[in-house]
Design an enzyme around this catalytic site. Structure first.
Site, PDB file in Angstrom:
ATOM      1  CE  LYS A   1      -0.828   0.473   4.996  1.00  0.00           C
ATOM      2  NZ  LYS A   1      -1.863   0.631   6.042  1.00  0.00           N
TER       3      LYS A   1
ATOM      4  NE  ARG B   1      -6.292  -0.396  11.380  1.00  0.00           N
ATOM      5  CZ  ARG B   1      -5.255  -0.535  10.551  1.00  0.00           C
ATOM      6  NH1 ARG B   1      -4.474   0.506  10.287  1.00  0.00           N
ATOM      7  NH2 ARG B   1      -4.977  -1.698  10.015  1.00  0.00           N
TER       8      ARG B   1
END
Length: 381
Positions: A36, A131
């Site tokens: 990413k 998260r």
């Protein structure tokens, strides 16, 4: 050559990937390469695959599609838990996905069944970083529902730490994840292929622990690209920390006051700036700014100091360095700067293919050299 540009050294990236793959493999842990930060760049992806990494992970489907289109021969993992609206595309482009919502998993199953395939999932477990992740108390109910879906294959569990809440992966956290995996395997008569303990932040735990338990996988990005662990950003021995270099060009260089003069109000970003008066300085402007890169994540390679930045400019004190208009200034990057620089369409990406030949890439992609040159021609301009 055009500026600003990001110079990418594939040889150093490949070295880091091989070294980490060998290091973690010494205790039975496989590495997934996270792409990413490099936006699924096919050059980098091919370097990772050639270094022995067989699974590549990305948070964005557009990057996975980019790598597939380039012919990268790997399994692809969707790193960010899927959007409900992207379920069909997830099944089409990702072999595996991380998941925490049963409603999304059911949608994935629907499209997998429609396409006569099975989609593999790893269930994320909440271990305190807050998260993504299923609360451990709710995991049993989720697994029961997952196992009823004919087109979903539960291949593992995972956890994410030290990303949002900064919570360290340690023996307590990893032992807990291992115990959860063991309980799942016994209760449901399953063999979990992946017990993914985290990311580049797991290095300190890995080096200090005697027993890795059932943890057999880590998802690594920053430690491969920047050669450091991510709890304190300390360099990992035998890794390169300079695989990426940002190059900017001097567009003005003058002797000017160090303290702006006039009545002070907000700057372009709504801040009230403050400066020290140290007299006149060699004030230099570079043709790159906050629209291009996270300036706070840059470290000059020469003896100059970043004073500040606006949308299109970085202002530096050149100190005793005589920088002339047209000269180039080089910077090291931290993770935030790398992420923004790779994402910016205004920064040229220059891959050092002299260190990573078309023949190397062709071997990974199972294509001939002529085709490789066509695929990557835009990156060589």
């Amino acid at each position: 050559m055009s500026t600003p540009r990001l110079e990418i050294n594939l040889k150093k990236i490949a070295h880091n990937a091989k070294t980490l793959n060998r290091l973690y493999g010494s205790k039975g842990i496989d590495v997934i390469g996270v792409t990413k930060a490099v936006c699924g760049d096919p050059h980098v992806a091919s370097a990772l695959v050639s270094s022995g990494i067989s699974i590549l992970a990305d948070s964005r489907l557009i990057n996975i599609r980019r790598m597939r289109k380039a012919g990268i021969k790997a399994e692809f993992l969707l790193l960010r838990t899927p959007f409900m609206s992207q379920a069909e595309a997830v099944v089409k482009y990702a072999d595996i996905s991380l998941n925490s919502e049963i409603s999304v998993i059911k949608k994935l199953s629907k499209y997998a069944e429609r396409n006569h395939t099975k989609h593999k999932i790893i269930l994320m477990v909440e271990l305190g970083d807050l998260r993504e992740g299923i609360m451990p108390a709710d995991l049993d109910n989720t697994i029961k529902q997952v196992l009823e879906l004919k087109s979903i294959e539960l291949v593992g569990i995972g956890a994410n730490l030290a990303c949002f809440g900064g919570i360290k992966p340690d023996d307590e956290k990893m032992n807990y994840l291992s115990s959860i995996a063991e309980d799942i395997e016994k209760k449901y008569d399953l063999k979990l292929k992946f017990v993914s303990g985290g990311n580049s932040a797991n290095y300190t735990w890995f080096k200090s622990t005697i027993d890795t338990g059932k943890i057999n996988n880590l998802r690594l990005g920053e430690s491969i690209y920047l050669g450091c662990e991510t709890l304190h950003r300390k360099a990992i021995p035998k890794l390169y920390t300079d695989a990426f270099t940002l190059v900017a060009e001097v567009i003005e260089s003058k002797l000017k006051p160090s303290l702006p003069y006039g009545e002070v109000a907000q700057d372009a970003f709504g801040n009230i700036p403050s400066f020290n008066d140290i007299g006149k300085i060699n004030r230099t402007i570079l043709g790159i700014g906050l629209q291009d890169v996270t300036v706070s994540g840059l470290t000059p390679k020469s003896d100059i100091e970043i004073i500040g930045a606006s949308s299109d400019h970085i202002i530096v004190d050149a100190k005793n360095t005589e920088l002339k208009v047209g000269e180039k200034v080089e910077f090291d990057l931290n993770y935030a700067a790398l992420l923004s620089a790779m994402t910016s369409p205004y920064i040229l990406k220059k891959v050092e293919l002299s260190l990573w030949t078309h023949k190397n890439i062709a071997k990974v992609l199972n294509k001939n050299t002529a085709n490789i040159k066509k695929i990557f021609q835009t990156s060589l301009l």
